[in-house]
Design a protein around this motif. Structure first.
Motif, PDB file in Angstrom:
ATOM      1  N   SER A 112       0.804  -1.211   0.000  1.00  0.00           N
ATOM      2  CA  SER A 112       0.000   0.000   0.000  1.00  0.00           C
ATOM      3  C   SER A 112       0.841   1.266   0.000  1.00  0.00           C
ATOM      4  CB  SER A 112      -0.900   0.002   1.242  1.00  0.00           C
ATOM      5  OG  SER A 112      -0.129  -0.036   2.417  1.00  0.00           O
ATOM      6  N   GLY A 113       2.156   1.134   0.119  1.00  0.00           N
ATOM      7  CA  GLY A 113       2.978   2.326   0.094  1.00  0.00           C
ATOM      8  C   GLY A 113       4.284   2.114   0.799  1.00  0.00           C
ATOM      9  N   LEU A 114       4.866   3.176   1.341  1.00  0.00           N
ATOM     10  CA  LEU A 114       6.167   3.077   1.975  1.00  0.00           C
ATOM     11  C   LEU A 114       6.106   2.203   3.203  1.00  0.00           C
ATOM     12  CD1 LEU A 114       7.365   6.764   1.736  1.00  0.00           C
ATOM     13  CD2 LEU A 114       8.144   4.823   0.387  1.00  0.00           C
ATOM     14  N   ASN A 115       7.237   1.564   3.488  1.00  0.00           N
ATOM     15  CA  ASN A 115       7.334   0.678   4.637  1.00  0.00           C
ATOM     16  C   ASN A 115       7.259   1.485   5.916  1.00  0.00           C
ATOM     17  OD1 ASN A 115       7.995  -1.107   6.584  1.00  0.00           O
ATOM     18  ND2 ASN A 115      10.001  -1.648   5.729  1.00  0.00           N
ATOM     19  N   GLY A 446       5.927  -0.431  -9.769  1.00  0.00           N
ATOM     20  CA  GLY A 446       6.008   0.613  -8.767  1.00  0.00           C
ATOM     21  C   GLY A 446       6.573   1.898  -9.328  1.00  0.00           C
ATOM     22  N   ASP A 447       6.149   3.017  -8.750  1.00  0.00           N
ATOM     23  CA  ASP A 447       6.586   4.322  -9.241  1.00  0.00           C
ATOM     24  C   ASP A 447       7.674   4.938  -8.379  1.00  0.00           C
ATOM     25  OD1 ASP A 447       4.524   4.466  -7.241  1.00  0.00           O
ATOM     26  OD2 ASP A 447       4.402   6.626  -7.602  1.00  0.00           O
ATOM     27  N   SER A 448       7.875   4.410  -7.175  1.00  0.00           N
ATOM     28  CA  SER A 448       8.914   4.931  -6.287  1.00  0.00           C
ATOM     29  C   SER A 448       9.209   3.886  -5.216  1.00  0.00           C
ATOM     30  CB  SER A 448       8.470   6.260  -5.644  1.00  0.00           C
ATOM     31  OG  SER A 448       7.299   6.087  -4.865  1.00  0.00           O
ATOM     32  N   ASP A 449      10.046   4.261  -4.275  1.00  0.00           N
ATOM     33  CA  ASP A 449      10.503   3.326  -3.252  1.00  0.00           C
ATOM     34  C   ASP A 449       9.346   2.691  -2.488  1.00  0.00           C
ATOM     35  OD1 ASP A 449      11.980   1.936  -1.397  1.00  0.00           O
ATOM     36  OD2 ASP A 449      12.699   3.696  -0.313  1.00  0.00           O
ATOM     37  N   ASN A 450       9.198   1.376  -2.630  1.00  0.00           N
ATOM     38  CA  ASN A 450       8.194   0.607  -1.907  1.00  0.00           C
ATOM     39  C   ASN A 450       6.786   1.173  -2.073  1.00  0.00           C
ATOM     40  OD1 ASN A 450       7.523  -1.614  -0.375  1.00  0.00           O
ATOM     41  ND2 ASN A 450       7.862  -0.603   1.588  1.00  0.00           N
ATOM     42  N   HIS A 451       6.503   1.690  -3.248  1.00  0.00           N
ATOM     43  CA  HIS A 451       5.205   2.319  -3.473  1.00  0.00           C
ATOM     44  C   HIS A 451       4.648   1.947  -4.839  1.00  0.00           C
ATOM     45  CE1 HIS A 451       2.316   5.589  -4.417  1.00  0.00           C
ATOM     46  NE2 HIS A 451       2.071   5.533  -3.127  1.00  0.00           N
ATOM     47  N   ASN A 453       1.093   2.968  -7.292  1.00  0.00           N
ATOM     48  CA  ASN A 453      -0.057   3.861  -7.393  1.00  0.00           C
ATOM     49  C   ASN A 453      -1.380   3.148  -7.630  1.00  0.00           C
ATOM     50  OD1 ASN A 453       0.855   6.477  -6.918  1.00  0.00           O
ATOM     51  ND2 ASN A 453       1.657   6.697  -9.002  1.00  0.00           N
ATOM     52  N   PHE A 454      -1.333   1.826  -7.805  1.00  0.00           N
ATOM     53  CA  PHE A 454      -2.546   1.075  -8.162  1.00  0.00           C
ATOM     54  C   PHE A 454      -3.221   1.702  -9.374  1.00  0.00           C
ATOM     55  CE2 PHE A 454      -1.928   0.292  -3.596  1.00  0.00           C
ATOM     56  CZ  PHE A 454      -1.847  -1.090  -3.613  1.00  0.00           C
ATOM     57  N   ASP A 455      -2.400   1.989 -10.367  1.00  0.00           N
ATOM     58  CA  ASP A 455      -2.884   2.653 -11.572  1.00  0.00           C
ATOM     59  C   ASP A 455      -3.086   1.684 -12.732  1.00  0.00           C
ATOM     60  OD1 ASP A 455      -0.270   1.992 -12.052  1.00  0.00           O
ATOM     61  OD2 ASP A 455       0.406   4.017 -12.536  1.00  0.00           O
ATOM     62  N   GLY A 456      -2.986   0.386 -12.445  1.00  0.00           N
ATOM     63  CA  GLY A 456      -3.197  -0.607 -13.489  1.00  0.00           C
ATOM     64  C   GLY A 456      -1.972  -0.916 -14.326  1.00  0.00           C
ATOM     65  N   SER A 457      -0.810  -0.341 -13.990  1.00  0.00           N
ATOM     66  CA  SER A 457       0.366  -0.533 -14.841  1.00  0.00           C
ATOM     67  C   SER A 457       0.894  -1.960 -14.792  1.00  0.00           C
ATOM     68  CB  SER A 457       1.470   0.456 -14.459  1.00  0.00           C
ATOM     69  OG  SER A 457       1.945   0.219 -13.157  1.00  0.00           O
ATOM     70  N   ARG A 458       0.673  -2.666 -13.699  1.00  0.00           N
ATOM     71  CA  ARG A 458       1.120  -4.064 -13.635  1.00  0.00           C
ATOM     72  C   ARG A 458       0.319  -4.916 -14.625  1.00  0.00           C
ATOM     73  NH1 ARG A 458       1.380  -4.247  -6.990  1.00  0.00           N
ATOM     74  NH2 ARG A 458       3.534  -3.457  -6.782  1.00  0.00           N
ATOM     75  N   LYS A 459      -0.969  -4.699 -14.630  1.00  0.00           N
ATOM     76  CA  LYS A 459      -1.810  -5.401 -15.596  1.00  0.00           C
ATOM     77  C   LYS A 459      -1.460  -4.964 -17.014  1.00  0.00           C
ATOM     78  CE  LYS A 459      -6.675  -6.164 -16.837  1.00  0.00           C
ATOM     79  NZ  LYS A 459      -8.091  -5.846 -16.470  1.00  0.00           N
ATOM     80  N   LYS A 460      -1.196  -3.666 -17.172  1.00  0.00           N
ATOM     81  CA  LYS A 460      -0.862  -3.125 -18.484  1.00  0.00           C
ATOM     82  C   LYS A 460       0.439  -3.730 -19.013  1.00  0.00           C
ATOM     83  CE  LYS A 460      -1.568  -0.111 -21.828  1.00  0.00           C
ATOM     84  NZ  LYS A 460      -2.744  -0.175 -22.711  1.00  0.00           N
ATOM     85  N   THR A 461       1.387  -3.997 -18.116  1.00  0.00           N
ATOM     86  CA  THR A 461       2.641  -4.616 -18.544  1.00  0.00           C
ATOM     87  C   THR A 461       2.362  -5.933 -19.251  1.00  0.00           C
ATOM     88  OG1 THR A 461       3.936  -3.605 -16.775  1.00  0.00           O
ATOM     89  CG2 THR A 461       4.818  -5.621 -17.761  1.00  0.00           C
ATOM     90  N   ARG A 462       1.547  -6.766 -18.637  1.00  0.00           N
ATOM     91  CA  ARG A 462       1.234  -8.066 -19.244  1.00  0.00           C
ATOM     92  C   ARG A 462       0.442  -7.910 -20.532  1.00  0.00           C
ATOM     93  NH1 ARG A 462      -0.348  -8.502 -14.244  1.00  0.00           N
ATOM     94  NH2 ARG A 462      -2.517  -9.002 -14.751  1.00  0.00           N
TER      95      ARG A 462
END
Length: 508
Positions: A112-115, A446-451, A453-462
């Protein structure tokens, strides 16, 4: 692009930081991804077989020049402890911070974000080896048998080959170490399960496992005091034991051979200790061949023949380039260049020829044991199309290396951009190399350290990759770990891992 790869495992966790600075963006500059030079010891590998390997290379190294020279400082990191890349791109205006956690308690890799359980951070972008990986100390825990595990067994016991149209994979190499600590895994419904079943429940069908040559040696991944010294994790025995579980779960298998005792990436490609006395490239190629064939035979005998094998990890600068010195740390940072006669530094004509021999030797060994196993070469730096084109031109056009698959690391947090930014380069490579297949060997989204955005980019990668001709898979890097490359897919609660429902929504 190699590299896709900060927390050190220990009851008292120590943070280090290391970076590799990308430079030399001028396409007219000569590629030199290595560090300082030095000479190599003479002598043959005592573990090499007496037979020599016949390797045919297209002589005539390319005069093409590299667009990115990389240097390294001896501060920190590597995929081994968590901050992913040990590289700070020269294009970056600021360095990535790497978090570390001091105990097993707390949500360490929260997606969900930074540790929130970080005890300290360093200001340099690192390799997967040293980042906010996971800060648990394993050396004092029980369970020395690599075959044993307190985790639930995979639901399927079949070791038969699985027909896979597209490899939707994940690298879970670290999980074997968690099992030693009796870590339990819970799916999004809160029910305890095993890691393989959870991943399969969310659409994953393949696993990637890394392997080191002799990780217990000095400067190795499991060297004394480096946080992984409870066992020789990553060696042949552990990889075979874990690979059997992958196959028992009915999943595809990609074995990632680092050809080093510790993390190999753009900042360092350290020659294994037992090969450091080798004094010529032919003998080194024979060592590569013998080691690779022995590993393949062991996997085959265990009923765990890989579907794919990586011949090297993030080998943008080349392969088998460096040797350690008194300043080398637990992640392999701070090294010297081995002798010209053996190093595979692709920034030099001799190094290109050597690297070609080593890639050929590994491929030859794989194919002799399992002709149907696909061989993979792997780099990072997709944000620099000039570098990708240069590297592939040397390897495939000049030296005619007969690999089956080309793999890339693709990390938004390391400046590679969003998935849509990759389309042009990926499509151009597909058109140019009509006999190759392709994979994204590492990604996170992820867009930054341990974060994330839940912007769908992981799904978009596939989706982007699967939509292109002859692109056959993607592998999410370490879903149980968060770091400079982004957040994981699980949350730590004490010493146990709970699937994060929001993170896994993109994987159904």
């Amino acid at each position: 692009m190699n590299l896709k790869k900060s927390v050190v495992f220990g009851l008292a966790c120590v943070s280090f930081a290391a970076f590799v600075v990308g430079c030399g963006d001028d396409p007219a500059s000569s590629p030199d991804f290595t560090l300082s030079s030095s000479s190599c010891h003479s002598g043959l590998d005592s573990e090499s077989s007496s037979s020599s390997v016949s390797l045919s290379n297209a002589e005539g190294s390319s005069s093409s020049l590299n667009t990115d020279s990389i240097s390294s400082s001896s501060l920190q990191n590597d995929k081994s402890s968590s901050s992913r890349y040990s590289e700070l791109d020269s294009e970056s205006s600021s360095s990535k911070q790497v978090s570390s956690s001091s105990s097993w308690s707390g949500a360490i890799g929260s997606s969900s974000g930074l540790n929130t359980n970080s005890s300290s951070s360093s200001s340099s972008q690192n390799d997967k080896s040293s980042s906010s990986r996971h800060s648990g100390h394993l050396s004092s825990l029980g369970g020395d048998d690599p075959e044993s595990s307190s985790s639930l067994a995979p639901s399927s016991s079949s070791a038969l080959p699985v027909k896979i149209d597209f490899f939707n994979g994940a690298d879970i190499s670290e999980v074997q170490e968690y099992e030693r600590n009796n870590t339990k895994f819970y799916d999004v419904d809160g029910k305890e399960s095993d890691i393989f079943t959870i991943l399969k429940n969310h659409g994953f069908n393949s696993i990637r496992l890394r392997t080191f040559v002799s990780p217990k040696t000095k400067y190795g991944y499991a060297a004394s005091g480096c946080g992984h010294d409870a066992e020789a994790y990553g060696d042949k025995e552990h990889v075979v034991a874990f690979a059997k579980k992958v196959k028992a779960a009915g999943m595809g298998l990609l074995v990632d051979i680092h050809y080093s005792d510790v993390w190999a990436d753009p900042g360092k490609q350290i020659i294994p200790e037992r090969w450091r006395n080798v004094n010529n490239a032919d003998a080194m190629a024979d060592s590569v061949y013998t080691y690779t064939k022995d590993l393949m035979n062991a996997l085959k005998a265990a009923g765990a023949t890989p579907d794919m094998v990586q011949i090297g990890n993030e080998t943008t600068p080349g392969i088998l380039i460096h040797k350690p010195n008194s300043n080398t740390d637990c992640w392999g940072n701070g090294v010297d260049k081995a002798a010209t006669s053996v190093n595979g530094d692709m920034g030099t004509a001799a190094g290109k020829a050597n690297a070609a021999k080593y890639f050929n030797a590994g491929i030859k060994a794989v194919k002799e044991v399992s002709p149907t196993t696909k061989t993979v070469l792997h780099i990072e730096r997709i944000r620099k199309s000039e570098t990708v084109n240069w590297w592939m031109g040397v390897i495939f056009d000049d030296y005619k290396i007969p690999a089956d698959v080309m793999g890339f690391s693709a990390y938004t947090a390391y400046g590679d951009g969003a998935p849509d930014n990759w389309k042009s380069l990926f499509n151009s490579l597909t058109s140019k190399y009509s006999k190759l297949e392709f994979i994204v060997a590492e990604y996170n989204g992820g867009d930054s350290d341990n974060h994330y955005n839940f912007d769908g980019s992981r799904k978009k990668t596939r989706e982007v990759v699967r939509g292109m001709n002859r692109w056959i898979g993607t592998f999410f890097w370490e879903p149980t770990i968060g770091g400079a490359w982004g957040a994981g897919l699980f949350d730590w609660k004490g010493k146990d891992l709970y699937a994060n429902a929001k993170a896994f929504e993109e994987f159904y």
